[in-house]
Design a protein around this motif. Structure first.
Motif, PDB file in Angstrom:
ATOM      1  N   LEU A   1      -7.998  16.796   1.128  1.00 56.84           N
ATOM      2  CA  LEU A   1      -6.914  16.807   2.111  1.00 56.84           C
ATOM      3  C   LEU A   1      -7.438  16.545   3.513  1.00 56.84           C
ATOM      4  CD1 LEU A   1      -4.629  19.762   1.044  1.00 56.84           C
ATOM      5  CD2 LEU A   1      -3.951  17.385   1.373  1.00 56.84           C
TER       6      LEU A   1
ATOM      7  N   ILE B   1      -1.427   6.656  -0.345  1.00 52.61           N
ATOM      8  CA  ILE B   1      -1.560   7.868  -1.142  1.00 52.61           C
ATOM      9  C   ILE B   1      -2.800   7.738  -2.011  1.00 52.61           C
ATOM     10  CG2 ILE B   1      -0.525   9.264  -2.962  1.00 52.61           C
ATOM     11  CD1 ILE B   1       2.179   8.498  -1.967  1.00 52.61           C
TER      12      ILE B   1
ATOM     13  N   GLN C   1      -9.396  20.161  -3.534  1.00 55.10           N
ATOM     14  CA  GLN C   1      -8.189  19.756  -2.826  1.00 55.10           C
ATOM     15  C   GLN C   1      -8.376  19.864  -1.326  1.00 55.10           C
ATOM     16  OE1 GLN C   1      -5.085  22.219  -4.388  1.00 55.10           O
ATOM     17  NE2 GLN C   1      -4.927  21.087  -6.314  1.00 55.10           N
TER      18      GLN C   1
ATOM     19  N   ARG D   1       0.849  -1.181   0.000  1.00 52.34           N
ATOM     20  CA  ARG D   1       0.000   0.000   0.000  1.00 52.34           C
ATOM     21  C   ARG D   1       0.882   1.227   0.000  1.00 52.34           C
ATOM     22  NH1 ARG D   1      -4.096   0.895   3.144  1.00 52.34           N
ATOM     23  NH2 ARG D   1      -5.344  -0.803   3.918  1.00 52.34           N
ATOM     24  N   SER D   2       0.365   2.309  -0.531  1.00 51.76           N
ATOM     25  CA  SER D   2       1.182   3.515  -0.562  1.00 51.76           C
ATOM     26  C   SER D   2       0.645   4.572   0.400  1.00 51.76           C
ATOM     27  CB  SER D   2       1.205   4.094  -1.972  1.00 51.76           C
ATOM     28  OG  SER D   2      -0.105   4.468  -2.359  1.00 51.76           O
TER      29      SER D   2
ATOM     30  N   ASN E   1      -2.010  10.449   2.200  1.00 48.53           N
ATOM     31  CA  ASN E   1      -1.541  11.652   1.533  1.00 48.53           C
ATOM     32  C   ASN E   1      -2.261  11.809   0.216  1.00 48.53           C
ATOM     33  OD1 ASN E   1       1.627  11.249   2.987  1.00 48.53           O
ATOM     34  ND2 ASN E   1       0.245  12.955   3.309  1.00 48.53           N
ATOM     35  N   LEU E   2      -2.222  13.023  -0.284  1.00 44.53           N
ATOM     36  CA  LEU E   2      -2.950  13.321  -1.509  1.00 44.53           C
ATOM     37  C   LEU E   2      -1.971  13.671  -2.615  1.00 44.53           C
ATOM     38  CD1 LEU E   2      -5.876  13.761  -2.582  1.00 44.53           C
ATOM     39  CD2 LEU E   2      -5.471  16.195  -2.244  1.00 44.53           C
ATOM     40  N   LEU E   3      -2.184  13.033  -3.753  1.00 42.51           N
ATOM     41  CA  LEU E   3      -1.356  13.329  -4.915  1.00 42.51           C
ATOM     42  C   LEU E   3      -2.255  14.016  -5.929  1.00 42.51           C
ATOM     43  CD1 LEU E   3       1.548  12.458  -5.724  1.00 42.51           C
ATOM     44  CD2 LEU E   3       0.434  10.808  -7.200  1.00 42.51           C
ATOM     45  N   ILE E   4      -1.880  15.203  -6.368  1.00 38.49           N
ATOM     46  CA  ILE E   4      -2.754  15.852  -7.340  1.00 38.49           C
ATOM     47  C   ILE E   4      -2.283  15.537  -8.743  1.00 38.49           C
ATOM     48  CG2 ILE E   4      -3.524  17.667  -5.806  1.00 38.49           C
ATOM     49  CD1 ILE E   4      -1.401  19.467  -6.880  1.00 38.49           C
ATOM     50  N   HIS E   5      -3.227  15.334  -9.614  1.00 39.15           N
ATOM     51  CA  HIS E   5      -2.864  14.950 -10.979  1.00 39.15           C
ATOM     52  C   HIS E   5      -3.766  15.636 -11.999  1.00 39.15           C
ATOM     53  CE1 HIS E   5      -0.774  12.342 -13.833  1.00 39.15           C
ATOM     54  NE2 HIS E   5      -1.928  12.218 -14.459  1.00 39.15           N
ATOM     55  N   PRO E   6      -3.415  16.860 -12.351  1.00 40.07           N
ATOM     56  CA  PRO E   6      -4.185  17.531 -13.402  1.00 40.07           C
ATOM     57  C   PRO E   6      -3.867  16.861 -14.731  1.00 40.07           C
ATOM     58  CG  PRO E   6      -2.322  18.889 -12.730  1.00 40.07           C
ATOM     59  CD  PRO E   6      -2.306  17.670 -11.857  1.00 40.07           C
TER      60      PRO E   6
ATOM     61  N   SER F   1       3.176   5.377  -9.289  1.00 41.17           N
ATOM     62  CA  SER F   1       2.930   5.929  -7.957  1.00 41.17           C
ATOM     63  C   SER F   1       2.266   4.956  -7.001  1.00 41.17           C
ATOM     64  CB  SER F   1       2.073   7.190  -8.054  1.00 41.17           C
ATOM     65  OG  SER F   1       2.712   8.145  -8.866  1.00 41.17           O
ATOM     66  N   ARG F   2       1.784   3.843  -7.533  1.00 41.13           N
ATOM     67  CA  ARG F   2       1.150   2.825  -6.677  1.00 41.13           C
ATOM     68  C   ARG F   2       0.090   3.406  -5.757  1.00 41.13           C
ATOM     69  NH1 ARG F   2       4.214  -2.145  -8.087  1.00 41.13           N
ATOM     70  NH2 ARG F   2       5.429  -1.155  -9.714  1.00 41.13           N
TER      71      ARG F   2
ATOM     72  N   ILE G   1     -10.903  23.807  -8.105  1.00 40.03           N
ATOM     73  CA  ILE G   1      -9.807  22.892  -7.838  1.00 40.03           C
ATOM     74  C   ILE G   1      -9.324  22.998  -6.396  1.00 40.03           C
ATOM     75  CG2 ILE G   1      -7.396  22.405  -8.383  1.00 40.03           C
ATOM     76  CD1 ILE G   1      -8.030  23.226 -11.253  1.00 40.03           C
ATOM     77  N   THR G   2      -9.153  24.226  -5.929  1.00 45.62           N
ATOM     78  CA  THR G   2      -8.634  24.346  -4.563  1.00 45.62           C
ATOM     79  C   THR G   2      -9.671  23.892  -3.546  1.00 45.62           C
ATOM     80  OG1 THR G   2      -9.157  26.697  -4.646  1.00 45.62           O
ATOM     81  CG2 THR G   2      -6.874  26.090  -4.971  1.00 45.62           C
TER      82      THR G   2
END
Lengths: 336, 336
Positions: free
Chosen positions: B84, B63, B80, B60-61, B93-98, B117-118, B76-77
């Motif tokens: 978050l 993320i 987020q 597990r990550s 944790n949060l990974l943003i991916h536009p 990024s798993r 977007i914000t």
DNA sequence: CGCATGTCTGACACCGGTGTCATAATGTCG
DNA sequence: CGACATTATGACACCGGTGTCAGACATGCG
């Protein structure tokens, strides 16, 4: 879909996992033939190394944290997009961490972030890039970091900025060239070093053109739309009314515009208004705001780029970069 | 600052690392005395487990990825910030991916994201939450995901939405109540399911009040400020001019306001304007825009919350949640 | 009291990579 | 041709946790 690991690749290619690891990391001492063979197996098995395992072995997370405390959504997204670009280029990931500079226990908050997320580095955006306390803490912990848009000089930190003073100077000069001499100014948030820079550029332009600085024309703001509205009230009441207002950012300028319009003033005929930042709102309102465009994405991109360099080689020198800001003239400023 | 690992804790506490692991994960079969002892050592040594090592062992990550392709920075914000909040609560944790829905090779892009990024799960925001192609891909790969603000019903996905049709209905009814009957409408981007929903709410309100639907009054937009300006031109040229315009979001509404103002029309005296979303711009311009406020943060927060639930227990049912939108009346709408 | 059952604990392998070091293969040169 | 340096490769421990399983010990019950 079964998992493809370094072990399966090694077995399939008939080499040891260490050799696969060498190929993976472009290490020397692998014969061209072996390298070819392994690379072919990568393709064939569609192998992607597991960043978590790699992170464990190397004690790295390949994650960079981005700290911000900024009311401007557009600023934040621009920062993120520049940071992401650099991160992706080097196979890093970006962790966003909004938090408050003046919040309870900033340092504790960051310490917690660092221990739980094991970040490889931190990008500081204003006002964090100006926080002496935070920077000392990071130095003590020897955490890599890069400062974005801070005017504070410090050769022991990576720092990428744009020339705020010069920008403010130019926009003030633009107003002066249009015939304005009573130019009001709205300051930004005192925690940001940009605030002092922009103020200084404003004063320098006045001095350069022999216009006496008048403290009565200067209002305190904090970059928020709301504070701009408050300052606008004061300024519009000054007798005789200033013929132009230069606000330290576009949100405050938009607030001035709103209040002026509500007071039946025509912009720019009755009063000119200028902002700073070239936020989207600057072109979404009528009249569009004359403003200064900063290369926010580019600043952050370069900062992260330098940060990653620093992470992979701590010996590298800590670069200082200054980028140019650009005057953008729209309809909100005109001849007196 | 030497590292505190599970081994040092185990040694210090005089137990095996497995027992420490048990305490860490609140597993049963640890005697109260031992548990106490280990917990005390945690405090004493200030121990924090290494999420990377844990991730490797558990595959597990911790993320979660957040996908978006949306021109609205404020949207977007808000997304987020809701995401978050939920992530932090559960130590994710949060990974943003536009990325672009219509970009080259969306699926490949996401596949690359997933393998490099798993991620443990994905939050889809519009227009991704409406992309059948993407959703089928995720199902095939058995990747956990949650859909935000999609009108498309699907009990096999976690989904949190707000009632767009109802919102559009209410704001249209608000205009009707003010005496308007020639109400122009600007559609959103066809890739978003919200577009159809808002359009439908508009038509339903007209029908409910026996106002004939007139296709001439409907313009195509795509949620961007620019498209709003184009539509505004068409609409303001219609003879006789509509007395009100309802744009599918605030950016387009702001564009209508800008064009109307440029054409020397007074808002709301000559024409009423309404938007949707309650973006910051809605209150930053004058007159402020009457609009519909959606609980974007709350939607995303709940979506991520459900997603994390799903990750830790795949057996859990996939929840469908609908939240309420709220009418906000400002100065841009008035009696005819 | 003997046996079954349940609770607590640790030894050990494992997750998927990387670092260290020994060794084999090859090249260089007097 | 032999001594030595250099290149190529793999065995093995290790990063810091978790899963499996076996064994020690306590308890319940006929």
């Amino acid at each position: 879909m079964k998992k493809v690991t370094i072990n399966s690749v090694a077995e399939y290619a008939g080499v040891s996992k260490k050799t696969v690891s060498r190929v993976l990391n472009n290490e020397p001492n692998v014969s061209p033939a072996t390298r070819e063979k392994v690379l072919k197996v990568f393709k064939e098995l569609d192998y992607t190394p597991n960043p978590i395992a790699r992170g464990l072995a190397r004690n790295r997370s390949f994650i960079i944290g981005c700290l911000y405390d900024n009311p401007s959504k557009s600023y934040i997204t621009r920062v993120q997009s520049g940071a992401l670009e650099a991160c992706h280029k080097h196979n890093y990931n970006l962790l966003i961490h909004p938090c408050e500079l003046r919040g309870e226990a900033l340092i504790e908050n960051i310490e917690h972030l660092l221990t739980t997320s094991r970040l490889d580095g931190l990008v500081l955006t204003p006002p964090f890039s100006d926080s002496q306390e935070l920077i000392e803490f990071l130095k003590k912990k020897s955490i890599n970091y890069a400062r974005v848009a801070s005017a504070i000089e410090d050769e022991t930190s990576i720092s990428v900025r744009s020339n705020d003073e010069q920008g403010a100077f130019e926009i003030t000069e633009h107003l002066i060239a249009l015939g304005h001499s009573r130019i009001a100014f709205i300051k930004g948030h005192p925690d940001h070093s940009a605030t002092e820079q922009r103020f200084s550029g404003y004063k320098k332009a006045l001095a350069e053109h022999n216009i006496a600085y008048d403290a009565e024309l200067v209002a305190e703001g904090n970059f928020s739309y709301h504070s701009g509205a408050d300052s606008a009230k004061e300024i519009l009441d000054i007798q005789p009314r200033p013929s132009a207002v230069f606000a330290s950012n576009d949100y405050m300028a938009a607030a001035v515009l709103k209040l002026a319009t509500q007071s039946k003033l025509n912009v720019p005929e009755d009063i000119s208004i200028a902002g700073f930042d070239n936020a989207p709102i600057a072109r979404h309102i009528w009249p569009g705001l004359t403003t200064i465009a900063q290369p926010v994405e580019e600043m952050t991109r370069q900062a992260v780029e330098q940060l990653i360099l620093q992470i992979s080689d701590p010996e590298v020198e800590k670069t200082q970069i200054t980028l140019e800001a650009k005057l953008i003239v729209r309809e909100s400023t005109a001849n007196i």
